[in-house]
Design an enzyme around this catalytic site. Structure first.
Site, PDB file in Angstrom:
ATOM      1  N   PHE A 242       0.810  -1.223   0.000  1.00 18.52           N
ATOM      2  CA  PHE A 242       0.000   0.000   0.000  1.00 18.52           C
ATOM      3  C   PHE A 242       0.841   1.270   0.000  1.00 18.52           C
ATOM      4  O   PHE A 242       0.346   2.343  -0.358  1.00 18.52           O
ATOM      5  CB  PHE A 242      -0.930   0.017   1.229  1.00 18.52           C
ATOM      6  CG  PHE A 242      -0.245   0.431   2.511  1.00 18.52           C
ATOM      7  CD1 PHE A 242      -0.061   1.775   2.815  1.00 18.52           C
ATOM      8  CD2 PHE A 242       0.242  -0.516   3.408  1.00 18.52           C
ATOM      9  CE1 PHE A 242       0.576   2.162   3.992  1.00 18.52           C
ATOM     10  CE2 PHE A 242       0.875  -0.134   4.580  1.00 18.52           C
ATOM     11  CZ  PHE A 242       1.047   1.205   4.874  1.00 18.52           C
TER      12      PHE A 242
ATOM     13  N   LYS B 205      -1.108  -7.251  -9.318  1.00 13.61           N
ATOM     14  CA  LYS B 205      -2.103  -7.353  -8.227  1.00 13.61           C
ATOM     15  C   LYS B 205      -1.704  -6.278  -7.227  1.00 13.61           C
ATOM     16  O   LYS B 205      -0.826  -6.480  -6.386  1.00 13.61           O
ATOM     17  CB  LYS B 205      -2.028  -8.751  -7.596  1.00 13.61           C
ATOM     18  CG  LYS B 205      -3.279  -9.211  -6.870  1.00 13.61           C
ATOM     19  CD  LYS B 205      -3.745  -8.346  -5.739  1.00 13.61           C
ATOM     20  CE  LYS B 205      -2.957  -8.499  -4.464  1.00 13.61           C
ATOM     21  NZ  LYS B 205      -3.388  -7.511  -3.417  1.00 13.61           N
TER      22      LYS B 205
ATOM     23  N   GLU C   1      -4.924  -3.987  -2.101  1.00 14.67           N
ATOM     24  CA  GLU C   1      -6.367  -3.703  -2.077  1.00 14.67           C
ATOM     25  C   GLU C   1      -6.665  -2.425  -1.288  1.00 14.67           C
ATOM     26  O   GLU C   1      -7.758  -1.877  -1.375  1.00 14.67           O
ATOM     27  CB  GLU C   1      -7.149  -4.897  -1.509  1.00 14.67           C
ATOM     28  CG  GLU C   1      -6.824  -5.290  -0.065  1.00 14.67           C
ATOM     29  CD  GLU C   1      -5.603  -6.218   0.056  1.00 14.67           C
ATOM     30  OE1 GLU C   1      -4.606  -6.007  -0.663  1.00 14.67           O
ATOM     31  OE2 GLU C   1      -5.669  -7.143   0.900  1.00 14.67           O
TER      32      GLU C   1
ATOM     33  N   SER D 178       5.228  -7.110   3.302  1.00 12.96           N
ATOM     34  CA  SER D 178       5.762  -7.505   4.614  1.00 12.96           C
ATOM     35  C   SER D 178       6.556  -8.809   4.508  1.00 12.96           C
ATOM     36  O   SER D 178       6.360  -9.608   3.576  1.00 12.96           O
ATOM     37  CB  SER D 178       4.614  -7.673   5.602  1.00 12.96           C
ATOM     38  OG  SER D 178       3.737  -8.675   5.119  1.00 12.96           O
TER      39      SER D 178
ATOM     40  N   CYS E  62       9.630   1.387   3.874  1.00  7.66           N
ATOM     41  CA  CYS E  62      10.534   0.290   4.244  1.00  7.66           C
ATOM     42  C   CYS E  62      11.953   0.817   4.460  1.00  7.66           C
ATOM     43  O   CYS E  62      12.800   0.115   4.978  1.00  7.66           O
ATOM     44  CB  CYS E  62      10.539  -0.788   3.174  1.00  7.66           C
ATOM     45  SG  CYS E  62      11.273  -0.229   1.644  1.00  7.66           S
TER      46      CYS E  62
ATOM     47  N   GLU F 146       8.872  -4.531  13.320  1.00 10.37           N
ATOM     48  CA  GLU F 146       8.568  -3.448  12.384  1.00 10.37           C
ATOM     49  C   GLU F 146       7.270  -2.771  12.836  1.00 10.37           C
ATOM     50  O   GLU F 146       6.207  -3.387  12.825  1.00 10.37           O
ATOM     51  CB  GLU F 146       8.409  -3.992  10.954  1.00 10.37           C
ATOM     52  CG  GLU F 146       8.160  -2.865   9.970  1.00 10.37           C
ATOM     53  CD  GLU F 146       8.090  -3.335   8.510  1.00 10.37           C
ATOM     54  OE1 GLU F 146       7.542  -4.420   8.260  1.00 10.37           O
ATOM     55  OE2 GLU F 146       8.580  -2.591   7.641  1.00 10.37           O
TER      56      GLU F 146
HETATM   57  P1  NAD Z   1       1.462  -6.689   2.996  1.00  5.77           P
HETATM   58  O1  NAD Z   1       2.475  -7.757   3.067  1.00  5.77           O
HETATM   59  O2  NAD Z   1       0.325  -6.737   3.960  1.00  5.77           O
HETATM   60  O3  NAD Z   1       0.766  -6.677   1.543  1.00  5.77           O
HETATM   61  C1  NAD Z   1       1.551  -6.709   0.376  1.00  5.77           C
HETATM   62  C2  NAD Z   1       0.770  -7.443  -0.709  1.00  5.77           C
HETATM   63  O4  NAD Z   1       0.537  -8.789  -0.275  1.00  5.77           O
HETATM   64  C3  NAD Z   1      -0.593  -6.816  -0.979  1.00  5.77           C
HETATM   65  O5  NAD Z   1      -0.811  -6.811  -2.373  1.00  5.77           O
HETATM   66  C4  NAD Z   1      -1.568  -7.735  -0.255  1.00  5.77           C
HETATM   67  O6  NAD Z   1      -2.823  -7.837  -0.896  1.00  5.77           O
HETATM   68  C5  NAD Z   1      -0.863  -9.080  -0.271  1.00  5.77           C
HETATM   69  N1  NAD Z   1      -1.153  -9.875   0.920  1.00  5.77           N
HETATM   70  C6  NAD Z   1      -1.355  -9.424   2.189  1.00  5.77           C
HETATM   71  N2  NAD Z   1      -1.572 -10.466   3.025  1.00  5.77           N
HETATM   72  C7  NAD Z   1      -1.501 -11.586   2.277  1.00  5.77           C
HETATM   73  C8  NAD Z   1      -1.623 -12.977   2.575  1.00  5.77           C
HETATM   74  N3  NAD Z   1      -1.878 -13.420   3.801  1.00  5.77           N
HETATM   75  N4  NAD Z   1      -1.461 -13.863   1.576  1.00  5.77           N
HETATM   76  C9  NAD Z   1      -1.208 -13.452   0.310  1.00  5.77           C
HETATM   77  N5  NAD Z   1      -1.089 -12.135  -0.021  1.00  5.77           N
HETATM   78  C10 NAD Z   1      -1.227 -11.218   0.940  1.00  5.77           C
HETATM   79  O7  NAD Z   1       2.219  -5.294   3.065  1.00  5.77           O
HETATM   80  P2  NAD Z   1       1.604  -3.838   3.177  1.00  5.77           P
HETATM   81  O8  NAD Z   1       1.024  -3.662   4.544  1.00  5.77           O
HETATM   82  O9  NAD Z   1       0.760  -3.551   1.996  1.00  5.77           O
HETATM   83  O10 NAD Z   1       2.929  -2.955   3.033  1.00  5.77           O
HETATM   84  C11 NAD Z   1       3.772  -2.686   4.102  1.00  5.77           C
HETATM   85  C12 NAD Z   1       4.907  -3.666   4.164  1.00  5.77           C
HETATM   86  O11 NAD Z   1       5.627  -3.671   2.942  1.00  5.77           O
HETATM   87  C13 NAD Z   1       5.938  -3.308   5.233  1.00  5.77           C
HETATM   88  O12 NAD Z   1       6.346  -4.489   5.867  1.00  5.77           O
HETATM   89  C14 NAD Z   1       7.079  -2.690   4.443  1.00  5.77           C
HETATM   90  O13 NAD Z   1       8.336  -2.753   5.058  1.00  5.77           O
HETATM   91  C15 NAD Z   1       7.022  -3.518   3.207  1.00  5.77           C
HETATM   92  N6  NAD Z   1       7.671  -2.844   2.085  1.00  5.77           N
HETATM   93  C16 NAD Z   1       8.895  -3.307   1.711  1.00  5.77           C
HETATM   94  C17 NAD Z   1       9.568  -2.689   0.685  1.00  5.77           C
HETATM   95  C18 NAD Z   1      10.930  -3.166   0.268  1.00  5.77           C
HETATM   96  O14 NAD Z   1      11.413  -2.711  -0.752  1.00  5.77           O
HETATM   97  N7  NAD Z   1      11.574  -4.054   0.998  1.00  5.77           N
HETATM   98  C19 NAD Z   1       8.993  -1.597   0.009  1.00  5.77           C
HETATM   99  C20 NAD Z   1       7.736  -1.168   0.403  1.00  5.77           C
HETATM  100  C21 NAD Z   1       7.079  -1.805   1.458  1.00  5.77           C
END
Ligand code: NAD
Length: 508
Positions: free
Chosen positions: A172, A196, A199, A249, A304, A399
Site C-alpha cells: 500500500f 495485483k 487492495e 511484509s 521500508c 517493524e
Molecule cells: P502486505 O504484506 O500486507 O501486503 C503486500 C501485498 O501482499 C498486498 O498486495 C496484499 O494484498 C498481499 N497480501 C497481504 N496479506 C496476504 C496474505 N496473507 N497472503 C497473500 N497475499 C497477501 O504489506 P503492506 O502492509 O501492503 O505494506 C507494508 C509492508 O511492505 C511493510 O512491511 C514494508 O516494510 C514492506 N515494504 C517493503 C519494501 C521493500 O522494498 N523491501 C517496500 C515497500 C514496502
C-alpha cells in the site's frame, strides 16, 4: 468530494465510465485484455480515503478464475509483443515518461487520495517512478547481449529472451512507484505483466493502465487484477506465470517466495524492515537531527527505508535533544500525512502504550501532536520517540511501520554494530559521523543491502539496484537497476563455428 475523485480516474481507462454516486471512482474493475471488466466476485472491500476516513469507492476481491482470464489474454498478447525489437518496445516507456511528467499533479493527488501521504511526498514518489521509466527506456544501450571469440574460429554469443507472462504483487505504501520498479523493465524486456496491487491503494494501478494504453502498449500486455490472498495464491500457483516480483511484509514475502518457487517460478520478494541509524559523538548535530526526523516521520514512517532504531553511541544527548525538539514540532495532518487505516493506527499506538514495559520511556507521544486542521476521520499521529529501550524490547525488534523512533543507548560502536548485525532484517542501515574511518568501519560490517553515510533514507537510485538482505528479501538479486535485466529475461548462449579450421571446437 475532491476534484481528483470527481474525475473518476480509476475507471476511465479506454474511456469507460463507472463513477460512484458521490463522483468517486465507484466500484473498481479489473483491466484484462485492455478492457475494464467487472469482477464477478461476491467479495468487495470499501475503499477509504485515509486522510478523512471517507468511503470513496470499492475494490473487488477477484477470484482465481479472473486471474486465469488475465493470464490467458496476457499469454496471447505477449507473443506479438515479444516479437517487436527492444528499441520499439521501449518507445512506450519514453512516451509514458512524458505522460507521467505532464500529469504529475494529478497522479500525485491520486497517490495522496488513496494513501494519505502529503502531496509533496506523493510527488517525490512519482518522480522516482519517472527514473525507472528513464532507465527502462535506455535498455537498448544496456541489454544488448554480448559476443566473444572463445577459440580460434569459434564465437559465443549471449541473447536475452523474455520470460513470458510475469506478475507483480505490491504493497500500500508506494502505490505508483513500487509497481513501476517492476513494470517498465519487465514489459520493455518483452514480457506481459499482471499486477495485483494492494487492495488498500488500488487507484494508482488503474492510472498506470491508462497511461500505458495512452503510451501505445498493446492490449493484454499489462493487466490489473484486484484482490487479496486468493489472487496472490492463484499467482503463485498459476502454471503460465513464469516469474513473480513481490514487495510487502516479510511474512507474506516469505510465503509468496516458497509457494511460487515450489511451483518452479523465479521469485524476488522484498519484505519488511527494521532500519538502524548509528549516531556517534563526532556527528554534526543540526544536520543529523533534520535528517533523522525526515527519515522517521516522512510518509508517516510507512516506508521500508524509514529509520526506526537509533543506536546512540556514547554521549550524544545534545543531538538526541535536538531530534526530540524537531520531531515534536511536526504537526500530524499538516507536516505528517495520515496512517493508512484504523487497524494500522491501533497497531502503532499499541507499541506506544506498551513502551514503558521493560524499562523504556515514551519521551515523545505523537498523539499529542495532531493539528487542529487535520480532517476529522483520518488517522493522524505525530512523531514518537521511545528512549532507553533494551535491544530485546519489542519496539527495538519489530517493524512498527509508523512515525516512531526507538533509541537504544550503546557504550561503544562495536556494541551498536552487534545490535544491528543481530537484526533478522537487513534492508537499510545508516551512520552519522564526520569520520571517514568510522563510516568505512560501519559500511564494511553492517548487515544490510542499502547503506547510508549521513543519509537517513539511503535509497539507491537508478542504475543502482534496490534490495535488502536477510529477512528483507527472499530470492537472489535486487528488484531494480541492472539486476532487473537478469530477472526479467532468460539468457541463451549460442556457440558458433563458421570457420574451416578443423581442429577448432568448444574445448580448443
Ligand atoms: P502486505 O504484506 O500486507 O501486503 C503486500 C501485498 O501482499 C498486498 O498486495 C496484499 O494484498 C498481499 N497480501 C497481504 N496479506 C496476504 C496474505 N496473507 N497472503 C497473500 N497475499 C497477501 O504489506 P503492506 O502492509 O501492503 O505494506 C507494508 C509492508 O511492505 C511493510 O512491511 C514494508 O516494510 C514492506 N515494504 C517493503 C519494501 C521493500 O522494498 N523491501 C517496500 C515497500 C514496502
Amino acid at each position: 468530494m475532491t476534484e481528483i475523485a470527481s474525475r473518476g480516474t480509476a475507471t476511465d481507462v479506454n474511456g469507460a465510465k463507472n463513477s460512484g454516486a458521490s463522483g468517486g471512482p465507484g466500484t473498481l474493475q479489473n483491466l484484462i485484455g485492455g478492457k475494464l471488466t467487472a469482477s464477478a466476485t461476491p467479495r468487495f472491500l470499501p475503499l477509504l480515503n485515509p486522510s478523512s476516513g471517507e468511503e470513496i469507492g470499492s475494490v473487488p476481491l477477484s477470484t482465481a478464475s479472473e486471474l486465469d482470464e488475465a493470464v490467458k489474454s496476457a499469454t496471447k498478447a505477449q507473443v506479438e509483443w515479444a516479437a517487436k525489437p527492444l528499441k520499439d518496445r521501449v518507445q512506450v516507456m519514453f512516451r509514458m515518461k512524458t505522460l507521467v511528467e505532464d500529469q504529475i499533479d494529478h497522479l500525485s493527488e491520486i497517490v495522496t487520495l488513496e494513501n494519505g501521504k502529503t502531496l509533496a511526498e506523493s510527488r517525490g514518489s512519482v518522480l522516482r517512478a519517472v527514473e525507472c521509466l528513464e532507465y527502462a527506456a535506455s535498455l537498448p544501450q544496456l541489454a544488448s547481449g554480448s559476443i566473444q571469440q572463445v577459440s580460434p574460429g569459434v564465437e559465443c554469443k549471449m541473447y536475452r529472451y523474455p520470460v513470458g507472462v510475469v506478475a507483480g504483487i505490491t504493497p500500500f505504501n508506494f502505490p505508483f512507484m513500487v509497481p513501476l520498479w517492476m513494470i517498465p523493465m519487465a514489459v520493455s524486456l518483452g514480457n506481459a505483466f499482471v499486477l495485483k496491487p494492494s487492495e488498500q491503494t488500488p487507484l494508482s494501478a488503474m492510472e498506470i493502465g491508462r497511461l500505458l494504453a495512452e503510451a501505445g502498449l498493446p492490449d493484454g500486455v499489462f493487466s490489473v487484477v484486484h484482490g487479496d490472498r486468493e489472487v496472490v495464491e492463484a499467482i503463485c500457483d498459476h502454471p503460465d506465470i513464469k516469474a513473480v516480483a513481490f514487495v510487502g511484509s516479510t511474512k507474506v514475502a516469505e510465503t509468496v517466495y516458497h509457494r511460487s518457487t515450489r511451483n518452479n517460478k523465479r521469485v524476488r520478494a522484498l519484505g519488511g524492515a527494521k532500519n538502524h541509524l548509528i549516531v556517534v559523538p563526532d556527528a554534526d548535530p543540526e544536520m543529523i537531527a533534520t535528517n533523522v526526523v525526515a527519515s522517521v516521520a516522512g510518509c508517516a514512517g510507512q516506508r521500508c527505508m524509514a529509520a526506526s532504531v537509533l543506536l546512540a553511541v556514547g554521549n550524544v544527548d545534545p543531538i538526541l535533544e535536538l531530534i526530540r525538539e524537531k520531531m515534536g514540532a511536526l504537526k500530524a495532518g499538516v507536516d505528517i500525512g495520515a496512517i493508512i487505516s484504523n487497524e494500522a493506527y491501533d497497531r502503532i499506538t499499541g507499541y506506544l502504550d506498551r513502551a514503558a514495559e521493560n524499562g523504556a520511556t515514551l519521551v515523545l507521544d505523537g498523539r499529542d501532536a495532531v493539528s487542529e486542521d487535520a480532517p476529522a476521520g483520518g488517522n493522524y499521529l505525530g512523531g514518537c520517540i521511545i528512549d532507553h529501550a533494551s535491544p530485546e524490547h519489542e519496539a527495538s525488534c519489530e517493524e512498527i511501520f509508523g512515525p516512531t523512533l526507538t533509541i537504544i543507548r550503546c557504550k561503544t560502536l562495536e556494541q551498536a554494530m552487534a545490535i544491528e548485525n543481530a537484526s533478522p532484517y537487513g534492508n537499510a542501515a545508516a551512520i552519522y559521523t564526520s569520520s571517514g574511518g568510522t563510516a568505512q568501519y560501519f559500511t564494511e560490517r553492517a548487515s544490510a543491502g542499502m547503506i547510508g553515510v549521513n543519509i537517513g533514507v539511503p535509497v539507491p537510485r537508478e542504475p543502482f539496484a534496490f534490495g535488502g538482505w536477510n529477512d528483507s528479501r527472499f530470492g537472489e538479486g535486487d528488484l531494480t537497476g541492472d539486476s532487473a535485466i537478469d530477472f526479467w529475461t532468460n539468457s541463451k548462449k549460442v556457440t558458433t563455428k563458421w570457420s574451416s579450421i578443423g581442429t577448432a571446437n568448444w574445448m580448443s
